[in-house]
Write an enzyme that holds these catalytic residues in place. Structure first.
Site, PDB file in Angstrom:
ATOM      1  N   LYS A   1       0.805  -1.234   0.000  1.00 14.03           N
ATOM      2  CA  LYS A   1       0.000   0.000   0.000  1.00 14.03           C
ATOM      3  C   LYS A   1       0.838   1.285   0.000  1.00 14.03           C
ATOM      4  CE  LYS A   1      -4.204  -1.884   2.003  1.00 14.03           C
ATOM      5  NZ  LYS A   1      -5.306  -1.704   2.941  1.00 14.03           N
TER       6      LYS A   1
ATOM      7  N   ASP B   1      -9.948   2.873   1.576  1.00 16.73           N
ATOM      8  CA  ASP B   1     -10.144   2.289   2.912  1.00 16.73           C
ATOM      9  C   ASP B   1     -10.745   3.353   3.828  1.00 16.73           C
ATOM     10  OD1 ASP B   1      -9.090  -0.247   2.385  1.00 16.73           O
ATOM     11  OD2 ASP B   1      -7.043   0.390   2.833  1.00 16.73           O
TER      12      ASP B   1
ATOM     13  N   ALA C   1      -3.340   0.954  10.204  1.00  8.11           N
ATOM     14  CA  ALA C   1      -4.784   1.160  10.090  1.00  8.11           C
ATOM     15  C   ALA C   1      -5.233   2.337  10.963  1.00  8.11           C
ATOM     16  CB  ALA C   1      -5.515  -0.113  10.489  1.00  8.11           C
TER      17      ALA C   1
HETATM   18  P1  ATR Z   1      -2.176  -2.637  11.107  1.00 12.30           P
HETATM   19  O1  ATR Z   1      -1.604  -2.369   9.761  1.00 12.30           O
HETATM   20  O2  ATR Z   1      -3.281  -3.659  11.144  1.00 12.30           O
HETATM   21  O3  ATR Z   1      -2.550  -1.382  11.817  1.00 12.30           O
HETATM   22  P2  ATR Z   1       0.258  -2.749  12.651  1.00 12.30           P
HETATM   23  O4  ATR Z   1       0.751  -1.561  11.903  1.00 12.30           O
HETATM   24  O5  ATR Z   1       1.178  -3.888  12.906  1.00 12.30           O
HETATM   25  O6  ATR Z   1      -1.010  -3.372  11.942  1.00 12.30           O
HETATM   26  O7  ATR Z   1      -0.337  -2.218  14.049  1.00 12.30           O
HETATM   27  C1  ATR Z   1      -0.855  -3.070  15.019  1.00 12.30           C
HETATM   28  C2  ATR Z   1      -1.477  -2.252  16.155  1.00 12.30           C
HETATM   29  O8  ATR Z   1      -2.038  -3.155  17.122  1.00 12.30           O
HETATM   30  C3  ATR Z   1      -0.477  -1.390  16.908  1.00 12.30           C
HETATM   31  O9  ATR Z   1      -1.130  -0.247  17.397  1.00 12.30           O
HETATM   32  C4  ATR Z   1      -0.072  -2.323  18.054  1.00 12.30           C
HETATM   33  O10 ATR Z   1       0.433  -1.666  19.179  1.00 12.30           O
HETATM   34  P3  ATR Z   1       2.010  -1.304  19.271  1.00 12.30           P
HETATM   35  O11 ATR Z   1       2.189  -0.073  18.429  1.00 12.30           O
HETATM   36  O12 ATR Z   1       2.263  -1.053  20.693  1.00 12.30           O
HETATM   37  O13 ATR Z   1       2.748  -2.497  18.723  1.00 12.30           O
HETATM   38  C5  ATR Z   1      -1.397  -2.932  18.370  1.00 12.30           C
HETATM   39  N1  ATR Z   1      -1.248  -4.215  19.070  1.00 12.30           N
HETATM   40  C6  ATR Z   1      -0.859  -5.390  18.546  1.00 12.30           C
HETATM   41  N2  ATR Z   1      -0.852  -6.344  19.498  1.00 12.30           N
HETATM   42  C7  ATR Z   1      -1.230  -5.746  20.659  1.00 12.30           C
HETATM   43  C8  ATR Z   1      -1.431  -6.194  22.007  1.00 12.30           C
HETATM   44  N3  ATR Z   1      -1.241  -7.471  22.334  1.00 12.30           N
HETATM   45  N4  ATR Z   1      -1.847  -5.302  22.920  1.00 12.30           N
HETATM   46  C9  ATR Z   1      -2.048  -4.013  22.588  1.00 12.30           C
HETATM   47  N5  ATR Z   1      -1.887  -3.512  21.347  1.00 12.30           N
HETATM   48  C10 ATR Z   1      -1.484  -4.366  20.390  1.00 12.30           C
END
Ligand code: ATR
Length: 308
Positions: free
Chosen positions: A90, A126, A154
């Site tokens: 993207k 999106d 996202a």
């Molecule tokens: P996407 O493209 O789906 O947004 P990403 O860029 O990997 O995926 O982002 C994942 C999001 O979910 C992030 O905000 C992440 O928090 P961190 O920035 O602290 O990593 C959050 N996330 C993933 N697993 C998590 C967990 N177990 N508890 C809290 N937040 C989580």
């Protein structure tokens, strides 16, 4: 076979072509990404083409790492009308475009390529899809106090949408504070006002005493880890009048259940997926899809997911 042939529902188990005839005038659209095999986009676009009577076919294209620029150039050379772009391309696809829409350029992510003179123009449907899904459910962003969970790709895009749609305040809660801070700085600079307030996820108790629209933009709760949720505390959910989870698998997430148990309204991300597709389809075909047509496609998507 160059004599044109009908692929009917019987031959394709009713899933692909809706009885359309492929002939010399058939236009092609598709999805580029890696992986692509679980996509629902062919269901959206082939159903729309069937309803609208457009001679158009939509297929997934698996693009291996390193082949993105060739794929876009090749698609243009083959007169492909439009493409959707998914993970992991993207952002990278922007380098292969002749133009990028304002919001998509600000977000730095494009999911739709529209054929123009000399190359493709990129859009982010999106976000406009999320907005239209919210409008269709009667959810407002303008002037609203919003809790946004997450600061990944996202959630960052949602923060931009909130800025663009004149949200009152966005409380951006993330496990990693630095990421929330970075998104807040970017969005506040882009819109010239303090719209996003970064917070540590575990500090949710410090949110003001009022009711919020909450948008769940983390990957927590996504199938198969359906029992996971970012915040467990019922006290948090009592502050939410409406919860919107960007996840649509499972159809009802734990976040949504907790919102409802606390008396709020909750929605999943399937309509966002629906409308991002509809807006792409409208851009490619210069048509307006009615809410009735949208509802037909939505039913078809739910059937595809095994939800009646
Ligand atoms: P996407 O493209 O789906 O947004 P990403 O860029 O990997 O995926 O982002 C994942 C999001 O979910 C992030 O905000 C992440 O928090 P961190 O920035 O602290 O990593 C959050 N996330 C993933 N697993 C998590 C967990 N177990 N508890 C809290 N937040 C989580």
């Amino acid at each position: 076979m160059d004599d044109g042939r009908t692929i009917d529902s019987e031959m394709t188990d009713g899933k692909m072509m809706d009885g359309k005839t492929i002939d010399g005038k058939t236009r092609l659209c598709g999805l580029i990404g890696n992986p692509v095999e679980h996509t629902m986009s062919p269901v959206i676009h082939n159903t729309l083409a069937g309803h609208c009577g457009h001679n158009l076919v939509y297929v997934p294209f698996l693009v291996e790492e390193g082949n993105l620029a060739d794929a876009v150039r090749g698609a243009y050379a083959l007169n492909v009308l439009g493409l959707n772009v998914t993970v992991p391309y993207k952002s990278a696809v922007i380098d292969s475009l002749v133009e990028t829409d304002d919001l998509a350029a600000r977000i730095g992510a494009v999911n739709t390529l529209v054929r123009t003179e000399g190359g493709y123009k990129g859009y982010n449907t999106d976000m406009s899809g999320l907005y239209r899904a919210m409008v269709s459910e009667g959810i407002r962003i303008e002037g609203e106090e919003i809790v946004l969970l997450g600061a990944g790709g996202a959630a960052r895009a949602v923060a931009y949408l909130c800025g663009e749609q004149k949200a009152g305040k966005v409380w951006l809660l993330n496990r990693t504070y630095e990421k929330a801070e970075r998104v807040a700085e970017e969005v506040n600079a882009a819109f010239g006002r303090e719209v996003v307030v970064p917070m540590l996820l575990s500090d949710y108790e410090k949110l003001p005493e009022r009711k919020f629209l909450a948008i769940q933009g983390t990957s927590v709760g996504l199938a198969p880890k359906e029992d996971d949720v970012v915040i467990e505390d019922a006290a948090f959910y009592r502050k939410i009048h409406t919860g919107f989870d960007l996840i649509y698998k499972p159809f009802t997430t734990r976040f949504m259940r907790l919102v409802r148990e606390a008396g709020g309204e909750a929605y999943n991300g399937l309509k966002m997926l629906l409308y991002q597709g509809i807006i792409a389809y409208e851009l490619w075909n210069q048509v307006e899809i009615t809410e009735k047509e949208a509802a037909l496609v939505y039913d078809r998507m739910k059937r595809e997911m095994g939800i009646s």
